[in-house]
Scaffold this motif. Structure first.
Motif, PDB file in Angstrom:
ATOM      1  N   ILE A 541       0.785  -1.187  -0.085  1.00 52.83           N
ATOM      2  CA  ILE A 541       0.002   0.050  -0.072  1.00 52.83           C
ATOM      3  C   ILE A 541       0.897   1.318  -0.040  1.00 52.83           C
ATOM      4  N   THR A 542       1.820   1.430   0.776  1.00 51.13           N
ATOM      5  CA  THR A 542       2.730   2.418   0.848  1.00 51.13           C
ATOM      6  C   THR A 542       3.959   2.284   0.283  1.00 51.13           C
ATOM      7  N   THR A 543       4.508   0.996  -0.150  1.00 54.16           N
ATOM      8  CA  THR A 543       5.640   0.819  -0.877  1.00 54.16           C
ATOM      9  C   THR A 543       5.385  -0.207  -2.150  1.00 54.16           C
ATOM     10  N   PRO A 544       5.176   0.146  -2.979  1.00 54.33           N
ATOM     11  CA  PRO A 544       4.672  -0.625  -4.154  1.00 54.33           C
ATOM     12  C   PRO A 544       5.773  -1.786  -4.365  1.00 54.33           C
ATOM     13  N   ASP A 545       7.016  -1.367  -4.291  1.00 57.57           N
ATOM     14  CA  ASP A 545       7.993  -2.454  -4.827  1.00 57.57           C
ATOM     15  C   ASP A 545       8.449  -3.405  -3.601  1.00 57.57           C
ATOM     16  N   ILE A 546       7.707  -4.531  -3.548  1.00 58.91           N
ATOM     17  CA  ILE A 546       7.947  -5.603  -2.474  1.00 58.91           C
ATOM     18  C   ILE A 546       9.346  -5.854  -2.259  1.00 58.91           C
ATOM     19  N   LYS A 547      10.091  -5.678  -3.291  1.00 60.27           N
ATOM     20  CA  LYS A 547      11.463  -6.305  -3.196  1.00 60.27           C
ATOM     21  C   LYS A 547      12.353  -5.496  -2.321  1.00 60.27           C
ATOM     22  N   SER A 548      11.812  -4.175  -2.266  1.00 57.19           N
ATOM     23  CA  SER A 548      12.817  -3.225  -1.281  1.00 57.19           C
ATOM     24  C   SER A 548      12.508  -3.381   0.140  1.00 57.19           C
ATOM     25  N   GLY A 549      11.481  -4.193   0.323  1.00 58.00           N
ATOM     26  CA  GLY A 549      11.218  -4.586   1.827  1.00 58.00           C
ATOM     27  C   GLY A 549      12.085  -5.467   2.403  1.00 58.00           C
ATOM     28  N   LEU A 550      12.125  -5.567   3.702  1.00 59.17           N
ATOM     29  CA  LEU A 550      13.181  -6.712   4.206  1.00 59.17           C
ATOM     30  C   LEU A 550      12.109  -7.944   4.740  1.00 59.17           C
ATOM     31  N   ALA A 551      12.489  -9.010   3.946  1.00 60.55           N
ATOM     32  CA  ALA A 551      11.593 -10.241   4.319  1.00 60.55           C
ATOM     33  C   ALA A 551      12.073 -11.091   5.034  1.00 60.55           C
ATOM     34  N   LEU A 552      11.209 -11.937   5.910  1.00 63.86           N
ATOM     35  CA  LEU A 552      11.748 -12.928   6.935  1.00 63.86           C
ATOM     36  C   LEU A 552      12.031 -14.158   6.459  1.00 63.86           C
ATOM     37  N   ILE A 553      13.143 -14.815   6.880  1.00 64.33           N
ATOM     38  CA  ILE A 553      13.620 -16.129   6.418  1.00 64.33           C
ATOM     39  C   ILE A 553      12.687 -17.110   6.583  1.00 64.33           C
ATOM     40  N   SER A 561       5.290 -11.760   7.202  1.00 60.53           N
ATOM     41  CA  SER A 561       6.428 -11.793   6.513  1.00 60.53           C
ATOM     42  C   SER A 561       7.511 -10.970   5.908  1.00 60.53           C
ATOM     43  N   VAL A 562       6.976  -9.574   6.215  1.00 65.40           N
ATOM     44  CA  VAL A 562       7.836  -8.685   5.599  1.00 65.40           C
ATOM     45  C   VAL A 562       7.770  -7.600   6.726  1.00 65.40           C
ATOM     46  N   MET A 563       9.072  -6.921   7.017  1.00 63.42           N
ATOM     47  CA  MET A 563       9.397  -5.989   8.064  1.00 63.42           C
ATOM     48  C   MET A 563       8.709  -4.645   7.314  1.00 63.42           C
TER      49      MET A 563
END
Length: 819
Positions: A541-553, A561-563
């Motif tokens: 919603i606020t950050t369209p690029d999901i790849k820029s997020g810090l994903a949990l292993i 699953s995402v910080m």
């Protein structure tokens, strides 16, 4: 863990009563969760011998028996068919009571007098504990046939060991030494001051002699000495596999173990007695007569005793012979080398396996056994040979085998206990007592902990060496805890510690955080506390690029699953949850951290965010039903900024914030430094979340606020002179915001002008489409005198002229309210 009171009595000379013992163990850290008395409901039942069995004269399905006890011969009518003359049985005489409240009385059955009842296992309530003792019992159907060595007339519960108490003790994971009869006996001795009898005194097979013969011992190799620090083995030849004696069966059954055969039962008995697991192999099925303790090969197969064929991995420790694995080390034996009825020669194993290795294999394969339970917590490496010798003697006594001369005992790195320094001053400081040197030494002696006094008169100390079975004693604090246990927790006074209390002055970011929280709560907001991770759906919603997020292993669920990189998605998630429960009027805020990846590092930022949705004042009879709008959230943000000591902030309209409505969004700045954002959530985002009412938010950076708020507060006395008000309605271009007008007026630095506000805005008739009419209220005051109209008019005209020159405004009505 289940413990037999009668078994404990074989080791403790003066044991307390069951109730007292339960209380003392619980106070010493071994919670007794329950006490069972297997024979408590059996009274008046004695051992009897059948003299004759005849057909009942008046019933085809009944028998008439003559039964002998120490009190004479009794006539008994019975419906069972499995008994014969000479059998010994459990006889309930008149006046006896059985489980379920059954009372036995003398009675006539089909005209023949019966002076009691010969009992079955079911009637005695023994089926859950004691299996049929001899063939013919048929699992509780029929008379219970007893061994011939039971004395006639003896009380049945005493003869069979049913006059026992079974303790269910909660042994904590750090005390594996107490997963045994001897371990609990040691604890009882330490608690009560009693002495533990010689272990040979508690052996039921004490009259058995060790038969020896010269036999070639197996070759034993330890390929992983770090995982198997000691491995001992003994050979017992010419055994006769068969059922265990009644006393052994009953003792195992009472403690939750199924009787199997005399050899396996002996190993289980010694494990319960010593706490050290053992395993017996059929020696004739061990290829090459050699044992190798090694890691399994990848995908190597082993069929375990439970009949499951298991695929092994290279991080699992196994016991192997020359060709294949024959057991999972410390967990379970293999089917291919199990003890069976045809077994003649036995290889008896006693070893020490690394707890972490056993635990890892047990979890990976989903196997939990009595053996793995003990090895995972830590066995007594010095008890390996003792348990092996005890089990070998017992098997020889029960199965009639010959014990080979000598034994294999591979012990590459013998146990070397490390001394622990214990200080008397430290003991008294931590426990808050004044325990004496002699008392400490007495506690250590009762715990079998060797100690040697060191230090000086001023600083009493000891070098102590715990016994090998106490794997939990590693530091000084561990020893102090043991001293506290034996001293008695109930003897340590409950005194509040002498601690000076002082208030901590809140400052910096902590102070801003508390102030922001108080301001928002006082404005009717409720605080939300959300997880720092959220689902990709809300993250985008606020950050369209999901790849820029810090994903949990290893997220617990995909919903977490995402910080987060903004608090707004979390507040929207909270709003959605409330809307699902028809709670529609929401004012919430959150103060928390977000996580921004910066290469290999992660930057944490603290934010404060607020959300308003629904009716402005909620559902009430005395308020309107106006919906909250942009100016409600703007007012809340202004309250926070002003309350935190920030002025001259500006709301700069922005239409490029993707998740905000392009006509209702702004960036909040002070001195060209960005503090945060404010606006209405974009309709597209609302549609994706299925939220059907407008949502307004603000988000401020706490660090930016901290930098902007570093100024001293200014205080002024309350005014004593009145204000003079001038109103001015003016037509102005729509593109010009009140904020620009406000800052321009403030920049004129009129000493007499105290405040300027908007009190009316008008669009419509008589106003050009590209214009808007706004009405401003100017408040004038002097701190030292009452102003005259001339003074006020002069200042007011100057302001209006400045506005005309700057913005080209057109004054409506009287000349700007000049009188």
């Amino acid at each position: 863990m289940k413990i037999s009171y009668n078994w404990l009595k074989e080791y403790i000379r003066a044991i307390p009563s069951p109730v007292q013992l339960a209380e003392q163990l619980t106070m010493a850290g071994f919670e007794v969760e329950g006490i069972e008395a297997p024979g408590k409901d059996i009274k008046g039942v004695v051992i009897a011998q059948i003299l004759s069995v005849e057909k009942h004269p008046n019933a085809d399905r009944l028998s008439f028996c003559k039964v002998k006890t120490d009190k004479g011969v009794h006539s008994i009518v019975c419906g069972a068919k499995n008994m014969k003359a000479g059998d010994k049985v459990a006889l309930a005489l008149p006046g006896a009571t059985l489980p379920k409240g059954i009372k036995i009385e003398k009675t006539k059955i089909r005209g023949v007098e019966s002076e009691g009842m010969m009992c079955s296992e079911a009637e005695l309530g023994l089926t859950p504990h004691v299996p049929p003792l001899e063939k013919g019992g048929h699992e509780g159907v029929g008379i219970m046939i007893l061994p011939q060595d039971f004395p006639i007339g003896k009380n049945f519960t005493e003869a069979t060991g049913l006059n026992d108490f079974i303790f269910n003790i909660n042994v904590t994971p750090n005390r594996p030494d107490c997963l045994s009869i001897i371990g609990i006996a040691r604890e009882i001795a330490a608690i009560t001051g009693a002495t533990v009898r010689s272990q040979k005194s508690g052996v039921r097979s004490k009259n058995a002699k060790r038969k020896t013969q010269h036999t070639k011992l197996p070759y034993v190799s330890i390929a992983e000495p770090s995982l198997c620090r000691r491995y001992a083995a003994q050979i017992i030849e010419n055994v006769q596999i068969g059922p265990s004696p009644v006393w052994l069966k009953q003792r195992l059954e009472f403690l939750g173990f199924r009787a199997i055969n005399n050899v396996v039962d002996a190993t289980n008995y010694v494990m319960l007695e010593y706490g050290h697991p053992l395993h017996a192999f059929d020696y004739d099925l061990i290829s090459g007569k050699q044992i190798v303790v090694r890691m399994a090969k990848e995908n190597e197969r082993l069929q375990t005793l439970d009949g499951i064929d298991r695929a092994l991995t290279r991080d699992m420790l196994v016991i192997a012979d020359k060709e294949r694995p024959v057991a999972l080390a410390g967990i379970m034996g293999g089917k291919g080398s199990e003890i069976r009825e045809t077994t003649k020669n036995i290889l008896l194993e006693s070893a020490y396996f690394d707890p972490a290795c056993v635990r890892r294999t047990s979890k990976a394969l989903g196997i939990s056994t009595e053996s793995s339970y003990r090895f995972e917590r830590g066995a007594d490496i010095e008890g390996v040979a003792k348990a092996l010798d005890r089990a070998a003697r017992m098997i020889a006594a029960l199965a009639g085998g010959n014990i080979a001369d000598g034994a294999v005992d591979k012990y590459p790195r013998p146990h070397k206990p490390a001394a622990i320094k214990v200080r008397l001053s430290r003991i008294n400081k931590l426990l808050g007592i004044d325990i004496k040197k002699k008392e400490v030494e007495d506690c250590l002696k009762r715990l079998s902990i060797a100690c040697k006094a060191t230090g000086s008169r001023q600083q009493t100390a000891w070098n102590v060496i715990p016994p090998a079975f106490r794997v939990d004693l590693l530091k000084e604090i561990d020893i102090i805890e043991e001293i506290a246990r034996l001293y008695g927790y109930e003897n340590i006074p409950a005194i509040l510690p002498a601690a000076g209390l002082s208030t901590r002055k809140t400052k910096g970011a902590d102070l801003l955080r508390e102030k922001a929280r108080d301001i928002l709560i006082n404005n009717g907001f409720l605080e939300a506390v959300n997880y720092s991770f959220l689902s990709p759906k809300f993250f985008e919603i606020t950050t369209p690029d999901i790849k820029s997020g810090l994903a949990l292993i290893n997220p617990l669920t995909d919903e977490q699953s995402v910080m987060r990189q903004s608090l707004i998605p979390c507040l929207l998630q909270t709003l959605q949850y409330n809307l699902n429960y028809n709670n529609r009027d929401i004012k919430i805020f959150e103060i928390g951290k977000i996580f921004i990846p910066k290469g290999k590092e992660t930057e944490e930022r603290e934010l404060v965010s607020g959300l308003i949705s629904g009716l402005r004042y909620g559902e009430a009879w005395n308020t309107g039903r106006e919906a909250a709008d942009f100016y409600d959230i703007k007012g809340a943000a202004e309250q926070v900024l002003t309350g935190l000591g920030i002025d001259r902030y500006a709301f700069i309209p922005r239409g490029d914030i993707p998740f905000l409505h392009p006509g209702k969004a702004a960036v909040i700045e002070v001195s060209n430094r960005r503090l945060g954002i404010i606006g209405e959530i974009h309709p597209d985002a609302m549609q994706r979340l299925d939220i059907k009412q407008p949502v307004h938010i603000f988000e401020l950076g706490m660090n930016a606020i901290l930098i902007a708020s570093h100024r001293k507060k200014r205080y002024a006395s309350l005014p004593t002179y009145p204000t003079i008000v001038r109103d001015a309605a003016m037509i102005i271009d729509k593109e010009i915001s009140f904020q620009e007008v406000y800052h321009f007026v403030k920049a004129l630095d009129m000493k007499l002008l105290e405040e300027v506000n908007v009190f009316d805005v008008y669009y419509g008739e008589h106003i050009p489409q590209d214009k808007v009419s706004i009405a401003l209220r100017f408040l004038y005051r002097s701190p030292d005198r009452t102003l005259t109209d001339e003074e006020v008019n002069s200042a007011h005209l100057a302001i209006l002229k400045g506005l005309k020159d700057k913005f080209g405004i057109e004054i409506r009505g009287e000349e700007g309210g000049i009188k």
